[in-house]
Design a protein around this motif. Structure first.
Motif, PDB file in Angstrom:
ATOM      1  N   ALA A 148      -2.786  -9.148 -29.142  1.00 37.68           N
ATOM      2  CA  ALA A 148      -3.141 -10.471 -28.621  1.00 37.68           C
ATOM      3  C   ALA A 148      -3.513 -11.401 -29.772  1.00 37.68           C
ATOM      4  O   ALA A 148      -4.170 -10.989 -30.729  1.00 37.68           O
ATOM      5  CB  ALA A 148      -4.303 -10.354 -27.647  1.00 37.68           C
ATOM      6  N   VAL A 149      -3.081 -12.646 -29.678  1.00 36.20           N
ATOM      7  CA  VAL A 149      -3.472 -13.683 -30.637  1.00 36.20           C
ATOM      8  C   VAL A 149      -4.040 -14.843 -29.830  1.00 36.20           C
ATOM      9  O   VAL A 149      -3.340 -15.470 -29.039  1.00 36.20           O
ATOM     10  CB  VAL A 149      -2.289 -14.172 -31.490  1.00 36.20           C
ATOM     11  N   ASP A 150      -5.321 -15.124 -30.018  1.00 31.60           N
ATOM     12  CA  ASP A 150      -5.994 -16.155 -29.248  1.00 31.60           C
ATOM     13  C   ASP A 150      -5.811 -17.533 -29.863  1.00 31.60           C
ATOM     14  O   ASP A 150      -5.436 -17.664 -31.043  1.00 31.60           O
ATOM     15  CB  ASP A 150      -7.496 -15.851 -29.166  1.00 31.60           C
ATOM     16  N   ALA A 151      -6.106 -18.565 -29.083  1.00 35.22           N
ATOM     17  CA  ALA A 151      -6.167 -19.924 -29.611  1.00 35.22           C
ATOM     18  C   ALA A 151      -7.454 -20.075 -30.419  1.00 35.22           C
ATOM     19  O   ALA A 151      -8.476 -19.463 -30.089  1.00 35.22           O
ATOM     20  CB  ALA A 151      -6.134 -20.936 -28.470  1.00 35.22           C
ATOM     21  N   PRO A 152      -7.433 -20.845 -31.490  1.00 40.04           N
ATOM     22  CA  PRO A 152      -8.636 -21.010 -32.319  1.00 40.04           C
ATOM     23  C   PRO A 152      -9.788 -21.637 -31.538  1.00 40.04           C
ATOM     24  O   PRO A 152      -9.598 -22.534 -30.719  1.00 40.04           O
ATOM     25  CB  PRO A 152      -8.163 -21.942 -33.438  1.00 40.04           C
ATOM     26  N   VAL A 153     -10.988 -21.123 -31.811  1.00 32.84           N
ATOM     27  CA  VAL A 153     -12.229 -21.685 -31.280  1.00 32.84           C
ATOM     28  C   VAL A 153     -13.242 -21.736 -32.419  1.00 32.84           C
ATOM     29  O   VAL A 153     -13.012 -21.175 -33.501  1.00 32.84           O
ATOM     30  CB  VAL A 153     -12.793 -20.836 -30.117  1.00 32.84           C
ATOM     31  N   THR A 154     -14.354 -22.401 -32.216  1.00 32.53           N
ATOM     32  CA  THR A 154     -15.416 -22.382 -33.222  1.00 32.53           C
ATOM     33  C   THR A 154     -16.112 -21.026 -33.181  1.00 32.53           C
ATOM     34  O   THR A 154     -16.020 -20.286 -32.190  1.00 32.53           O
ATOM     35  CB  THR A 154     -16.442 -23.489 -32.961  1.00 32.53           C
ATOM     36  N   LEU A 155     -16.831 -20.713 -34.246  1.00 31.67           N
ATOM     37  CA  LEU A 155     -17.559 -19.440 -34.270  1.00 31.67           C
ATOM     38  C   LEU A 155     -18.616 -19.414 -33.175  1.00 31.67           C
ATOM     39  O   LEU A 155     -18.817 -18.380 -32.526  1.00 31.67           O
ATOM     40  CB  LEU A 155     -18.206 -19.221 -35.636  1.00 31.67           C
ATOM     41  N   ALA A 156     -19.276 -20.531 -32.943  1.00 32.71           N
ATOM     42  CA  ALA A 156     -20.296 -20.582 -31.892  1.00 32.71           C
ATOM     43  C   ALA A 156     -19.691 -20.270 -30.528  1.00 32.71           C
ATOM     44  O   ALA A 156     -20.282 -19.525 -29.730  1.00 32.71           O
ATOM     45  CB  ALA A 156     -20.963 -21.958 -31.882  1.00 32.71           C
ATOM     46  N   ASP A 157     -18.519 -20.822 -30.248  1.00 29.28           N
ATOM     47  CA  ASP A 157     -17.860 -20.546 -28.973  1.00 29.28           C
ATOM     48  C   ASP A 157     -17.452 -19.085 -28.872  1.00 29.28           C
ATOM     49  O   ASP A 157     -17.559 -18.469 -27.807  1.00 29.28           O
ATOM     50  CB  ASP A 157     -16.632 -21.449 -28.806  1.00 29.28           C
ATOM     51  N   TRP A 158     -16.976 -18.519 -29.988  1.00 24.11           N
ATOM     52  CA  TRP A 158     -16.588 -17.104 -29.955  1.00 24.11           C
ATOM     53  C   TRP A 158     -17.804 -16.214 -29.741  1.00 24.11           C
ATOM     54  O   TRP A 158     -17.758 -15.255 -28.962  1.00 24.11           O
ATOM     55  CB  TRP A 158     -15.868 -16.715 -31.243  1.00 24.11           C
TER      56      TRP A 158
END
Length: 243
Positions: A148-158
């Motif tokens: 799986a390759v996710d869409a980029p998010v901020t570290l806080a969101d992750w």
């Protein structure tokens, strides 16, 4: 020479004759120049694979499937790479090699020090591009499941997502090393490795990770490039854990 392998996003069953998706048929017939009757292998990402024979009718391609082969090439445990977005096309390399090394998922992070910033249609195109790279890498390396390759998010969101297993952040000034952290976690089945972009994680991001229970580890006496660090960590962790 082994038969070429193709990911086929369709139901597969022993003995079935299926129409190949247009892009797959074009690649097999026009690019690889396979001829009718030549062997191929199909997998749909749900595990196992099917030997098949290619059939050609005009510009259309079909596959006559053989018996199901349950062969797998997965690691014994689950490794996720949380990668701070690197500059240029380095993420292409990271995705491809993470597949080859057996990672289950790559989560790109739009870090505060990431040079590459994506949004809108450009973001969607880049994520689709990475997913195609992951598919091609699985075809090449013999995996029957797609990483799986996710869409980029901020570290806080992750970090706000549910935690799974042990989470380690690579940092050259950490007190503990990778082997020590892994030894202190017997029976581990899921491991997440966090690697910053070229400029590293910001102090704010490091604080957020600590507050979320992510543990920092160092990895040898040298400072590795971002596109090297995550891949080296996956390889080392898999070996240390016997996966």
């Amino acid at each position: 020479m082994s038969a070429p392998r193709f990911f086929c996003d369709a139901p597969l069953s022993p003995g079935a004759r299926i129409a190949l998706p247009e892009a797959l048929a074009h690649h097999a017939i026009r690019v690889l120049r396979l001829r009718a009757g030549e062997p191929m292998v199909l997998f749909n990402g749900h595990g196992g694979e099917y030997p098949a024979a290619l059939e050609i009718e005009g510009k259309a391609g079909f596959a006559q499937l053989g018996a199901f082969d349950p062969r797998e090439a997965e690691l014994a445990g689950r490794i996720t790479l949380v990668q701070g977005l690197p500059a240029g096309d380095k993420m292409d390399w990271v995705v491809e090699k993470a597949v080859e090394l057996g990672a289950a998922r790559v989560c790109p992070i739009a870090a505060q020090r990431s040079v590459l910033q994506l949004s809108g249609p450009r973001l969607e195109k880049r994520v689709a591009h990475w997913q195609r790279i992951a598919q091609s890498a699985a075809e090449q390396c013999g995996r029957n499941r797609l990483m799986a390759v996710d869409a980029p998010v901020t570290l806080a969101d992750w970090l706000a997502l549910p935690a799974d297993g042990l989470r380690l952040l690579c940092h050259p000034d950490a007190n503990a090393d990778l082997a020590g952290r892994l030894d202190a976690t017997p029976g581990l089945q899921s491991l997440t490795l966090l690697v910053g972009p070229e400029g590293g994680w910001s102090e704010k991001e490091l604080a957020q990770a600590r507050e979320a229970g992510v543990q920092a580890v160092r990895f040898g006496p040298r400072v590795l490039r971002t596109e090297t660090a995550g891949l080296a960590l996956i390889s080392a962790a898999g070996a240390l854990l016997g996966w």
